[in-house]
Design an enzyme around this catalytic site. Structure first.
Site, PDB file in Angstrom:
ATOM      1  N   SER A   1       0.817  -1.207   0.000  1.00  0.00           N
ATOM      2  CA  SER A   1       0.000   0.000   0.000  1.00  0.00           C
ATOM      3  C   SER A   1       0.853   1.260   0.000  1.00  0.00           C
ATOM      4  O   SER A   1       0.341   2.336  -0.281  1.00  0.00           O
ATOM      5  CB  SER A   1      -0.981   0.024   1.177  1.00  0.00           C
TER       6      SER A   1
ATOM      7  N   ASN B   1      -5.377   6.244  -0.637  1.00  0.00           N
ATOM      8  CA  ASN B   1      -4.604   6.767   0.489  1.00  0.00           C
ATOM      9  C   ASN B   1      -4.116   8.188   0.234  1.00  0.00           C
ATOM     10  O   ASN B   1      -4.002   8.986   1.167  1.00  0.00           O
ATOM     11  CB  ASN B   1      -3.423   5.841   0.805  1.00  0.00           C
TER      12      ASN B   1
ATOM     13  N   HIS C   1      -3.557  -3.663  -5.295  1.00  0.00           N
ATOM     14  CA  HIS C   1      -3.760  -3.213  -3.919  1.00  0.00           C
ATOM     15  C   HIS C   1      -5.172  -3.530  -3.450  1.00  0.00           C
ATOM     16  O   HIS C   1      -6.126  -2.847  -3.798  1.00  0.00           O
ATOM     17  CB  HIS C   1      -3.475  -1.704  -3.818  1.00  0.00           C
TER      18      HIS C   1
ATOM     19  N   GLU D   1      -6.946  -1.489  -6.342  1.00  0.00           N
ATOM     20  CA  GLU D   1      -6.213  -0.507  -7.133  1.00  0.00           C
ATOM     21  C   GLU D   1      -5.192  -1.275  -7.970  1.00  0.00           C
ATOM     22  O   GLU D   1      -4.370  -2.010  -7.427  1.00  0.00           O
ATOM     23  CB  GLU D   1      -5.518   0.511  -6.221  1.00  0.00           C
TER      24      GLU D   1
END
Ligand SMILES: NC(=O)c1ccc[n+]([C@@H]2O[C@H](COP(=O)([O-])OP(=O)(O)OC[C@H]3O[C@@H](n4cnc5c(N)ncnc54)[C@H](O)[C@@H]3O)[C@@H](O)[C@H]2O)c1
Length: 591
Positions: free
Chosen positions: A425, A496, A446, A458
């Site tokens: 991540s 994120n 991800h 992702e």
């Protein structure tokens, strides 16, 4: 406390004012509505009659309640009528000079004890208060649209507002069935202050073509459980309004992250204001419509077909590895679960069995499906068993040296043409790729925690990833019923990179004593419909994990506004890591 403010004047009965007038009258208070002129007054009353009739039709209100409520509301165009009110709530258009002029008039008209409240979203309450001779009795009362269903009310105190006036207004809000939170006078207050900075980053991300608008929106909905993606939300709010709020925020904070993304100015200049003009980030069927029209995706058509994936391997034995194994096995793919020892691999499979058992108990999985999934999983303590799989996902420790070593080993073991994926991540996918002799076959996948439940993946292509490898992973995601979004190999990917700066802003708000943990969490849940407030989420994710991600983001973008809030660093240093240690922003042990 005695019921505060038996008579309330509402000045400006547009979208917000009409809603506020009805909410106040529902509490049994007398409402004096004031509009700009006789025609506007007639229209305002018609609007109130229509909205309450709709409420009756939808059974939110009985016909008797409506009659009683309408009897309490009078609407005129003479501001002098406000003199009879104990509280005046101003809801005229967002224009500082208009509001200051109005407050100067109200100050002359109303007795000295009358409290004057402004409904402004982004203007300075202090500057509005300065137009009067009673700044201690002036404050902000920020309702959310639509007033009848949004429970949040921000009660905004300037440095001069008396605590008693603020408490009385908070009491009134509670009496209307709302949840008041206390905020200081700063553009955006709590909810919009946190929301608009994030929307701005999403617009900038779109502008830089890092990901498509659909993928940015899907990532935030599916990765964070938000009710709407940021670009769709900007279209709903109005690109012009968003830009105005951001300008006001930047004016005060001088934080570059608040400076409106250039794309917002371009859209406004082109008249593409969002849903209301039929086009903004998306194009809608008609002005005012909420249905976007599909636009052709030229790039997707040009992409080569993916490679065939008949069996997969997953490296690791932790939470993510076990969850990813579950995803593949439930979709009918044979999975090799490869850990550092046979014992660890067996233990991970036992964890998987437990998780499947829970799904059976909840009625989400049949016993046959459970058995079929388990039968597809082969635990192994040796990576050499991965030689024949078509795709490997690595979910070992988040440590670049460990991952690079693993990729070097996989490069030696796994057959040519297989896809090698990492679920990192926060580490660069390219650094995993260059540990192999076949970087074109390496990609990021991800997954989100818990992998079986979270729909988002992702898909992170590096500058060296082959197009058919990206296609392979996109096709595999569809097969295992996940929603893939595509992005490039930079820190934070989509989710994120948008989520953690927002969480960091919330920590800074707390650190500056602008608002409390509870008020900030409440504001985001009730004002923006978020499933969790920022501090609840930080305590769940872990403060140490959050700090690491924030540091990676800051290191990547070198944006001063992205530097981790010192308070977060202090809590981590003190061992307050969130739920897992019993204490983070809240004390969980005592609850
Ligand atoms: N719309 C939202 O989502 C929202 C949410 C929260 C807060 N706000 C804030 O609430 C305030 C009102 O916004 P709105 O969306 O209801 O605007 P609006 O344009 O729908 O309504 C404004 C009303 O004020 C009237 N008006 C104008 N000048 C007046 C005067 N001198 N005296 C009396 N009435 C006058 C207009 O005729 C109109 O009916 C603004 O400060 C806005 O920033 C809006």
């Amino acid at each position: 406390m005695e019921r505060p403010f038996p008579t309330v004047a509402v000045v400006g009965l547009g979208t917000m004012g009409a809603g506020v007038a009805v909410a106040v009258a529902r509490s049994g208070r007398r409402v004096i509505g004031v509009e700009a002129g006789p025609t506007q007054a007639v229209r305002a009353l018609a609007r109130i009659e229509a909205s309450t009739a709709r409420a009756v039709a939808r059974e939110r209100l009985t016909a008797e309640e409506r009659t009683a409520l309408l009897a309490l509301i009078e609407v005129g165009d003479d501001l002098a009528a406000a003199a009879q009110a104990d509280l005046v709530i101003e809801e005229v258009p967002e224009d500082l000079e208009l509001k200051r002029g109005l407050f100067a008039d109200l100050d002359r008209i109303c007795p000295p004890e009358t409290v004057l409240a402004t409904g402004t979203t982004a203007l300075s309450v202090t500057r509005i208060a300065a137009a009067t001779a009673r700044p201690e009795r002036v404050l902000g009362v920020h309702f959310f649209n639509p007033v009848h269903s949004m429970k949040l009310v921000e009660v905004v105190r300037t440095v001069l507002t008396s605590p008693q006036a603020a408490e009385q207004v908070a009491e009134l809000a509670r009496d209307l069935g709302k949840e008041p939170v206390a905020a200081g006078d700063r553009a955006g207050f709590i909810a919009n202050g946190l929301l608009f900075a994030y929307l701005n980053q999403a617009a900038a991300m779109f502008e830089s073509r890092y990901a498509t608008r659909e993928d940015i929106d899907a990532a935030m909905r599916l990765g964070c459980g938000l009710p709407m993606g940021p670009l769709a939300l900007l279209d709903l709010i109005g690109v012009d309004t968003a830009r105005t709020v951001l300008e006001a925020m930047y004016e005060q904070s001088k934080d570059r992250l608040h400076a409106p993304a250039p794309i917002l100015g371009q859209l406004v200049a082109a008249g593409l204001l969002g849903r209301k003009s039929g086009r903004g980030f998306y194009t809608y069927e008609a002005p005012g419509s909420s249905t976007p029209v599909a636009e052709e995706a030229a790039a997707a058509e040009a992409r080569p077909a993916g490679r065939e994936v008949r069996s997969v391997g997953v490296c690791g034995s932790g939470t993510m590895a076990t969850g990813i194994v579950e995803v593949f096995a439930k979709a009918g793919l044979p999975v090799l679960l490869a850990a550092r020892s046979q014992e660890k691999a067996e233990r991970a499979k036992a964890q998987l069995a437990k998780s499947l058992e829970r799904s059976v108990a909840k009625g989400r999985l049949t016993e046959q499906a459970r058995d079929a999934a388990l039968a597809l999983v082969t635990p192994t303590g040796g990576y050499q068993d991965l030689a024949d799989v078509d795709l490997v996902v690595e979910a070992v420790a988040e440590d670049l040296a460990v991952k690079r070593e693993l990729f070097t080993a996989l490069d030696r073991i796994v057959k040519p043409g297989a896809v090698l994926a990492t679920t990192t991540s926060s580490l660069p996918v390219i650094s995993c790729a260059t540990a192999t002799s076949r970087p074109q076959d390496v990609i990021g996948m991800h997954f989100f925690n818990p992998a079986p439940a979270m729909k988002l993946v992702e898909v992170v292509s590096t500058v060296l990833t082959a197009e058919d490898v990206t296609a392979t992973v996109l096709e595999l995601c569809a097969k295992v019923r996940k929603h893939p979004v595509e992005c490039g190999d930079r820190a934070g990917f989509i989710v994120n990179a948008l989520l953690f700066p927002y969480l960091n802003d919330a920590v800074r708000m707390l650190e500056e004593h602008y608002a409390t943990v509870d008020d900030i969490d409440t504001a985001m849940k009730l004002g923006c419909g978020y499933p969790m407030g920022p501090f609840e989420l930080l305590d769940v994710v872990g403060l140490d994990v959050s700090l690491t991600i924030e540091k990676v983001l800051h290191q990547e973008f070198r944006e001063p506004g992205l530097a981790a809030a010192p308070l977060l660093e202090h809590l981590v240093a003190a061992g307050c890591l969130g739920r897992k240690t019993g204490r983070g922003f809240r004390d969980h042990a005592r609850r």
